[in-house]
Design an enzyme around this catalytic site. Structure first.
Site, PDB file in Angstrom:
ATOM      1  N   HIS A  23      42.824  29.609  36.828  1.00 31.12           N
ATOM      2  CA  HIS A  23      41.409  29.568  36.468  1.00 31.12           C
ATOM      3  C   HIS A  23      40.632  30.695  37.152  1.00 31.12           C
ATOM      4  O   HIS A  23      39.754  31.318  36.550  1.00 31.12           O
ATOM      5  CB  HIS A  23      40.787  28.232  36.895  1.00 31.12           C
ATOM      6  CG  HIS A  23      41.303  27.035  36.158  1.00 31.12           C
ATOM      7  ND1 HIS A  23      41.328  26.959  34.789  1.00 31.12           N
ATOM      8  CD2 HIS A  23      41.798  25.848  36.616  1.00 31.12           C
ATOM      9  CE1 HIS A  23      41.820  25.780  34.423  1.00 31.12           C
ATOM     10  NE2 HIS A  23      42.117  25.094  35.510  1.00 31.12           N
TER      11      HIS A  23
ATOM     12  N   GLU B 244      45.068  26.598  40.068  1.00 28.79           N
ATOM     13  CA  GLU B 244      43.687  27.034  40.280  1.00 28.79           C
ATOM     14  C   GLU B 244      43.559  28.548  40.220  1.00 28.79           C
ATOM     15  O   GLU B 244      42.526  29.076  39.799  1.00 28.79           O
ATOM     16  CB  GLU B 244      43.163  26.492  41.610  1.00 28.79           C
ATOM     17  CG  GLU B 244      43.133  24.978  41.702  1.00 28.79           C
ATOM     18  CD  GLU B 244      42.387  24.335  40.547  1.00 28.79           C
ATOM     19  OE1 GLU B 244      41.407  24.933  40.038  1.00 28.79           O
ATOM     20  OE2 GLU B 244      42.787  23.235  40.118  1.00 28.79           O
TER      21      GLU B 244
END
Length: 447
Positions: free
Chosen positions: A26, A23
């Site tokens: 991202h 994550e």
């Protein structure tokens, strides 16, 4: 039992860190490109802990089976009826899909005002969208490669070392039965030369020995000559002489494995024979071996993903029937945890702390490679689905420019929500199947 639980804890922690870093892959480019990120979460379900820093809420959720970041404006802004309006004449599948798309865009548009329209994900140009969506999978690839470097150059890979494990008593044909005796047979050159188990071979016939392949090459090339052999024994260097014999020995492939013909019989050749076997151990190797390992792991994982429907059918047959579970088939979280527990608690001879650490690192490297490959599947809600959408958008805009037509604008991914829901349902069914199979028909390392 404590070691078993510790193994589960270690693999769970490693998986959680891998998801968190996915994550981050991202999050970082999204923030660098100015997208407003409202949430960064590891896990799903109820929030266990969270803290807001700036405009982003960072937290941990109760079900550690994934994670997500929430960016505003994943879909083009809603420009139709006011939020909450649902047409009463909605009939037919196409109309219902349109309504679902409009409701999703209405909700997305309600999360930000006009002042943040330029900070939405959908407003990014295609290359930046690709960077944001590929950042997560690429992070898992980097983790996998880094773990392989640690495994190869820090822990070592299984190999045969030049330290003598056993000395043959006599010259026995390569294809002789395992229980054949030495009565009437010629003593092995190594035994006659005084080589002992535990000796480390350093020089054979003028060839320096660094690995077992060097032993094989030097011995086979010596034919039937008398050669000098230098061994290291208890810290001392001892010169010896061995008179080799020529014998039928197996032909070896480039990996050192014996070659067999179509009928399964050993393929042999007349070469020099000494009569020693090396000691299996973990041997540190150059990081240059990592690219080959990475490609091998990628292709194996890709093959597993491409054949996933068939593999899941086989898992179902093992879970609900009498079929054997494929040890190389897909595993769920319970299965991976069970294997990690077995590794930590194992009391097998020769499987000590270093071997256990190497196995755990290898498991985490494989898990991260699986996360990399799986997330590239071009289906929503996976990252690959968003990548496919961005590529479609780029191609559509490129063709419009070539034809001198107006910019068609971003692709409306909300229209894919019905497909997304179906894919999500399939993933849930797959997760439940693997969970059940891992309990009733588990894969074990040490049966």
């Amino acid at each position: 039992m404590l070691l078993f639980a510790l193994g589960i804890l270690m693999i769970a922690l490693g998986l959680a860190v891998s998801i968190a870093l996915h994550e981050v892959g991202h999050l970082v480019p999204a923030k660098l490109f100015g997208v407003r990120v409202t949430q960064y979460m590891v896990g799903f379900g109820p929030t266990v802990f969270s803290r807001t820093r700036g405009e982003t809420e960072y937290g941990i959720k109760a079900i550690p089976l994934g994670g997500y970041i929430r960016m505003i404006g994943m879909y083009p802004p809603h420009k139709g009826e006011p939020p909450g309006t649902i047409r009463e004449d909605s009939t037919g599948l196409l109309q219902q899909m349109t309504e679902l798309s409009e409701e999703a865009k209405q909700y997305e548009s309600s999360l930000y005002g006009p002042e943040d329209a330029h900070r939405t994900f959908v407003a990014l140009p295609v290359p930046k969208k690709l960077v944001v969506m590929l950042g997560g999978p690429l992070m898992n690839l980097l983790i996998s490669v880094a773990l392989m470097v640690v495994l190869v150059s820090g822990i070592g890979l299984p190999a045969v070392t030049p330290t003598v494990q056993a000395v043959s008593e006599c010259v026995v044909p390569a294809d002789a039965p395992a229980d054949v005796g030495c009565a009437g047979r010629e003593p092995a050159p190594a035994l006659a030369a005084g080589i002992l188990p535990g000796d480390t071979l350093r020089v054979i016939d003028g060839h320096e020995i660094h690995r077992w392949q060097d032993v094989t090459t030097a011995v086979r090339g010596a034919e039937d000559r008398t050669v000098e052999i230098v061994v290291e024994r208890e810290g001392e260097t001892i010169p010896l002489e061995a008179t080799m014999v020529v014998d039928a020995r197996p032909v070896l492939d480039e990996d050192g494995a014996a070659v067999r013909d179509a009928e399964g019989s050993l393929v042999t050749e007349q070469v020099g024979f000494l009569g020693v076997s090396g000691t299996p151990d973990l041997v540190r190797q150059s990081p240059t071996k990592v690219p080959e390992m990475t490609w091998s792991a990628f292709t194996r994982t890709g093959e597993l993903v491409l054949t996933l429907p068939v593999r899941l059918w086989e898992v179902g047959q093992a879970a609900f029937g009498d079929a054997e579970r494929d040890p190389n088939g897909p595993l769920g979280v319970v299965g991976v945890s069970r294997l990690a527990g077995e590794v930590a608690a194992a009391e097998q001879p020769g499987f000590e702390l270093r071997e256990k650490a190497g196995t755990m690192i290898s498991m985490l490297a494989s898990l991260n490679m699986a996360l990399f490959v799986f997330n590239l599947i071009p289906l929503l809600p996976l990252d690959g689905g968003h990548v496919a959408g961005a590529l479609h958008e780029g191609a559509r805009r490129f063709l419009a420019r070539l034809r001198g037509r107006p910019d068609p604008g971003p692709v409306d991914m909300s229209r894919m929500l019905p497909v997304t829901n179906v894919v999500a349902l399939v993933f849930i069914v797959m997760t439940v199947l693997l969970l059940y199979a891992d309990i009733v028909a588990p894969i074990t390392l040490f049966p």
